[in-house]
Design an enzyme around this catalytic site. Sequence first.
Site, short mmCIF file in Angstrom:
data_model
loop_
_atom_site.label_atom_id
_atom_site.label_comp_id
_atom_site.label_asym_id
_atom_site.label_seq_id
_atom_site.Cartn_x
_atom_site.Cartn_y
_atom_site.Cartn_z
N ILE A 129 0.98 -1.46 0.07
CA ILE A 129 0.10 0.06 -0.05
C ILE A 129 0.94 1.24 0.16
O ILE A 129 0.54 2.05 -0.45
CB ILE A 129 -0.41 -0.22 1.12
CG1 ILE A 129 -1.95 -1.12 1.23
CG2 ILE A 129 -1.96 1.12 0.99
CD1 ILE A 129 -2.57 -1.38 -0.03
N LYS A 133 2.62 12.38 -9.37
CA LYS A 133 1.93 13.74 -9.68
C LYS A 133 2.50 15.09 -9.96
O LYS A 133 2.16 15.95 -10.35
CB LYS A 133 0.91 13.70 -8.08
CG LYS A 133 -0.38 14.79 -9.03
CD LYS A 133 -1.17 14.91 -7.62
CE LYS A 133 -2.40 15.74 -7.84
NZ LYS A 133 -3.50 15.37 -6.45
N HIS A 181 -20.78 -18.42 -38.00
CA HIS A 181 -18.90 -20.02 -37.42
C HIS A 181 -17.91 -18.31 -37.81
O HIS A 181 -16.73 -19.45 -37.85
CB HIS A 181 -18.81 -21.16 -37.80
CG HIS A 181 -20.31 -22.10 -36.66
ND1 HIS A 181 -20.54 -23.37 -37.18
CD2 HIS A 181 -21.42 -21.45 -36.03
CE1 HIS A 181 -21.56 -23.31 -36.61
NE2 HIS A 181 -22.17 -22.64 -35.51
N ARG A 226 -5.02 -25.87 -49.28
CA ARG A 226 -5.51 -24.83 -50.21
C ARG A 226 -6.34 -25.22 -51.32
O ARG A 226 -7.38 -24.48 -51.79
CB ARG A 226 -4.49 -23.23 -50.67
CG ARG A 226 -5.49 -22.49 -51.21
CD ARG A 226 -3.77 -21.35 -51.35
NE ARG A 226 -4.06 -21.14 -50.37
CZ ARG A 226 -4.61 -19.75 -49.58
NH1 ARG A 226 -5.25 -19.53 -49.52
NH2 ARG A 226 -3.75 -20.06 -48.09
#
Length: 537
Positions: A146, A157, A298, A459
């Site tokens: 933490i 920041k 599909h 193919r």
Amino acid sequence: MTMTDPGNRNSIPEGDTKPADIRIRRALISVCDKTGVVELARCLTGFDVEILSTGGTAGILAAAGLPVRESSSLTGFHQLLGGRIKSLHPAVHAGLLARRDQAGDLAELDAEGIGLIDLLVVNFYPADEFIDAGPAEFPSVDLIDIGGPAMARSAAKNHASVTVISDQVEYPELMHELGTNDGSVSHAFRALSAARAFSRTANYDSRISNRLWQATGRPRQPDQSSGYRWRRELAYGENPHQQAAFIATGQTDCGLAAVAQLTGREPGYNNLLDANAAMSLVAEFDAEMSAACVIVKHGNPCGVAVAGSTADAFARARDCDPLSAFGGVIALNRKLDLETARRIAEGFVEVVLAPAICEDAAALPGWNRKIRVLACNPAEFARAQEETRSVCGGLLVQTGDTHGLDRTSLRTVTSRAPTTSELQDLEFAWRVARHAKSNAVVLAGDGKTSGVGAGQTSRVAAARIAADMIATSGSSARLVAASDGFFPFADGVEVIAAAGATAVIQPGGSRNDAMVIAAAEDLDLAMVVTGHRHFRH
């Protein structure tokens, strides 16, 4: 003991917004991984930097003969809750967050006896043990850091004045920066380090969040730092035993995240996959030029057609493969009108996607109950600039397949060039082929597909499937073929010629190109090559 030292402050004139080099005078080191920390501290000492550190690290630095002060002297407060509360203290965060160009901030620090911190060196408790705990074991939350991420965020920041180093991989860069600037750090370096720090805190929190979501047994909701946004939980995934959710990407809704559901039940996981495939393909066709209809089943197109009206485009697309069209997903590039709605309602359809729906079509009896209708803009489904897919253990990311077909770049490799009508059909077939799963071969003519062979391991098998479909779809007066990849052998060309094709478009580039071209010559096929393949796995 006060740490205030007004004479040595890196104060910036109030209102001065110019990026400034900041000299490092005081550093806080709080690291779990001690790798390289002695070398870094020695470098800092060489520039007369005062070093504060937490207990374990302070002991290591002191043992190395380096001057260091316990950070507890900064807070003047002992740790609480077994160490859960150590650095969560105003003396730490005020020293990191104070704005050097705000006289009020500096005056408050003076009044409270708090000194500035110019450099934070931090890394976090390793989360791996927490994250890698077995699915039946809920990990100890004491492993979650933490204080470290909180300090890193404060320093990041305020990177206008503070440098934050959140990983030891940055140590050499910091030492080089200090050496180059005589103990100072540039604004560019601070900004870069701040960006890294926020990325690391976001990643750290995200990993912990993912582990906690896993423990809940529910679909993970994305952290905002990823750019992903939770939309909704879906009924189930690809199969009923799988959980699923829809998560939006980017800061504004687009694509499927921007659809408006007009009728029917909410779409499911498979519906959305097919919807995305259908809309991506229908976006290939300009609605100003012709109405287009795509039917997907599909993940693959099973019927694609263009016509003068939406109703005719649907009828032609459905007739390409009526069997596969049953239970499919339909995408239109024009408004869904009453006539088209009537024709669609004659069969079973899962989803219809269109830019809009006419009021009379929406009012068609039974329509709301039978079919999901989604309104969305086809233009948003043009090939994405970036594509992300999940794999076991990670993500695969690539730029989108945005390479279009430029007729001027086509190269005719046979003695016979395609006719004007053949070239038009070749372009149509190519558009469909690049949206079908590889290996893909498409037979088409007169603005409609006649056979689509997709998702095959060879193919020639794709070519045979496309050719076999012609018997049910009805061959056009003329046919052409498109292939998403090159023909490795002549057999695929022979199959499409036997099916009635008179021209073929393919990428080329096979070691057997000469053999394939010779076969095309013997079969009187016009062959053009694009030089670009379009696999979709």
